[in-house]
Design an enzyme around this catalytic site. Structure first.
Site, PDB file in Angstrom:
ATOM      1  N   GLY A  41      -7.406  52.747 -54.689  1.00 32.53           N
ATOM      2  CA  GLY A  41      -8.117  51.612 -55.278  1.00 32.53           C
ATOM      3  C   GLY A  41      -8.856  52.014 -56.536  1.00 32.53           C
ATOM      4  N   LYS A  42      -9.298  50.998 -57.266  1.00 32.58           N
ATOM      5  CA  LYS A  42     -10.014  51.251 -58.516  1.00 32.58           C
ATOM      6  C   LYS A  42     -11.088  50.190 -58.690  1.00 32.58           C
ATOM      7  CE  LYS A  42      -9.304  51.906 -63.499  1.00 32.58           C
ATOM      8  NZ  LYS A  42      -8.314  51.855 -64.611  1.00 32.58           N
ATOM      9  N   GLY A  43     -12.250  50.614 -59.219  1.00 33.21           N
ATOM     10  CA  GLY A  43     -13.342  49.682 -59.479  1.00 33.21           C
ATOM     11  C   GLY A  43     -14.160  50.135 -60.662  1.00 33.21           C
ATOM     12  N   GLY A  46     -15.068  53.848 -60.664  1.00 36.79           N
ATOM     13  CA  GLY A  46     -14.044  54.863 -60.832  1.00 36.79           C
ATOM     14  C   GLY A  46     -12.847  54.556 -59.944  1.00 36.79           C
ATOM     15  N   VAL A  48     -10.369  55.688 -56.236  1.00 37.36           N
ATOM     16  CA  VAL A  48     -10.325  56.347 -54.932  1.00 37.36           C
ATOM     17  C   VAL A  48      -8.896  56.822 -54.672  1.00 37.36           C
ATOM     18  CG1 VAL A  48     -10.680  56.092 -52.447  1.00 37.36           C
ATOM     19  CG2 VAL A  48     -12.169  54.878 -54.048  1.00 37.36           C
ATOM     20  N   LYS A  62     -13.403  59.662 -53.803  1.00 37.82           N
ATOM     21  CA  LYS A  62     -13.882  58.689 -54.782  1.00 37.82           C
ATOM     22  C   LYS A  62     -14.373  59.435 -56.018  1.00 37.82           C
ATOM     23  CE  LYS A  62     -17.505  55.095 -55.066  1.00 37.82           C
ATOM     24  NZ  LYS A  62     -18.526  54.402 -54.245  1.00 37.82           N
ATOM     25  N   ASP A 158     -25.128  45.553 -51.505  1.00 39.94           N
ATOM     26  CA  ASP A 158     -23.801  45.183 -52.008  1.00 39.94           C
ATOM     27  C   ASP A 158     -22.831  44.926 -50.858  1.00 39.94           C
ATOM     28  OD1 ASP A 158     -22.133  44.490 -54.093  1.00 39.94           O
ATOM     29  OD2 ASP A 158     -21.466  46.529 -54.498  1.00 39.94           O
TER      30      ASP A 158
END
Length: 342
Positions: A41-43, A46, A48, A62, A158
């Site tokens: 995944g990406k956010g 940064g 993972v 991560k 969050d």
């Protein structure tokens, strides 16, 4: 400046003492991830990557962006998760602080994050409402632990489907503590500058202190909005009422609840199974209590767990929330004004 930040983080890690998990070199992570070959995944923080330890254990690495606010997110995660031990909190296996490289190493969650099961009805249907209810209850227990069970109260700030990971048995684990706040004196109310969280899940008092004081009840709000998304099987910003739909999503949910008055079922769904209808109704009532505008009117997470574990007939329908999250244009403006807080 970079040297000062480096010293700050080294001092922070030293203070963690025995609480600090295993420290990895960046070269070790590169080997474990096969040169970062399998991205999970990406956010904004940064990316993972899937990894494997020397003993064959699957892990998630991560890698934090090097420019991410001088390591604040990194320190928040290490400080927060190192203090936790709960079946519904993701385990931090280790970290990397190697020159400018920063990374966090977690246990691997084979079923990914909850968001895909909430927003894709074919996947949520595969899980079934009994399992979705268990997931909602597990998240509530994890938050209750953060608020009351730790040696130091932790406010997550969050909570959303994307930050709930699912293990091989679909047991939920709260993750991503980059915005968390630790409360050494277990204070109920905290002082906080700026806004933190994700648009659509942020309680009004976090945006504007005129609505109340920021506390653990702000996490309760985010949890409630997430539960209503599970019930509605859609994002709270996608209820079909226009670009400011965050204002209307709870009202849309509330109307679905009102259709049956005092009856136990839940109109407006396709399930033929009465048990599914009762589960949806319970989740809806609990979710609406959690998003009450005044933080004082929201239940604690301990009370939320009691409500979920109790009988449906003992739950009262809450007042209709007269406001929910701020309109998107207000939220974006707030984030722009306080972009340094994350």
């Amino acid at each position: 400046m970079q040297n000062a930040n480096h010293k700050t983080m080294e001092l922070f890690l030293k203070k963690q003492g025995n609480l600090a998990p295993q420290r990895y070199k960046y070269s070790e992570l590169k080997k474990m991830t096969k040169s970062f070959n399998d991205r999970l995944g990406k956010g904004g923080y940064g990316s993972v990557y899937k990894a494997k330890s020397r003993d064959g254990r699957l892990l998630a690495v991560k890698i934090l962006n090097e420019s991410k606010n001088n390591g604040e997110e990194f320190m928040n995660e290490v400080a927060s998760i190192s203090r936790t031990s709960h079946v519904n909190i993701v385990s931090l296996v280790g970290f990397c602080f190697d020159g400018p490289k920063r990374a966090l190493v977690y246990e691997y969650m084979p079923n990914g994050s909850l968001d895909k099961f909430v927003y894709d009805t074919s996947l949520s249907g595969r899980l079934g409402w009994e399992k979705l209810f268990e997931i909602a209850l597990g998240i509530a227990r994890g938050l209750e632990y953060l608020h009351r069970g730790c040696s130091m109260r932790i406010l997550h700030f969050d909570i959303k489907p994307h930050n709930i990971l699912l293990d091989k048995d679909f047991q939920p684990k709260i993750s991503d503590f980059g915005l968390a706040k630790l409360c050494p004196d277990r204070a109920s109310v905290i002082s906080m500058s700026g806004t933190r969280g994700t648009i659509g899940y942020i309680a009004l008092e976090v945006f504007c202190r005129n609505f109340g004081e920021v506390s653990h009840k702000s996490d309760v709000y985010s949890y409630g909005m997430m539960v209503l998304e599970i019930v509605g099987e859609r994002k709270n910003s996608d209820s079909g009422v226009g670009r400011s739909s965050e204002l209307y999503f709870p009202h849309w949910i509330y109307k679905r609840l009102e259709r049956n008055g005092d009856r136990e079922g839940f109109d407006g769904i396709d399930d033929d199974d009465d048990e599914c209808r009762l589960v949806k109704r319970k989740l809806t009532i609990v979710g609406l209590w959690c998003i009450q505008t005044d933080p004082k009117d929201r239940p604690s997470m301990s009370r939320v767990v009691e409500m979920l574990e109790g009988k449906l007939e003992s739950l009262q329908i809450p007042p209709k929330p007269y406001l929910s999250s701020p309109p998107r244009e207000v939220a974006i403006a707030s984030f722009s004004e306080s972009s340094s807080m994350l």
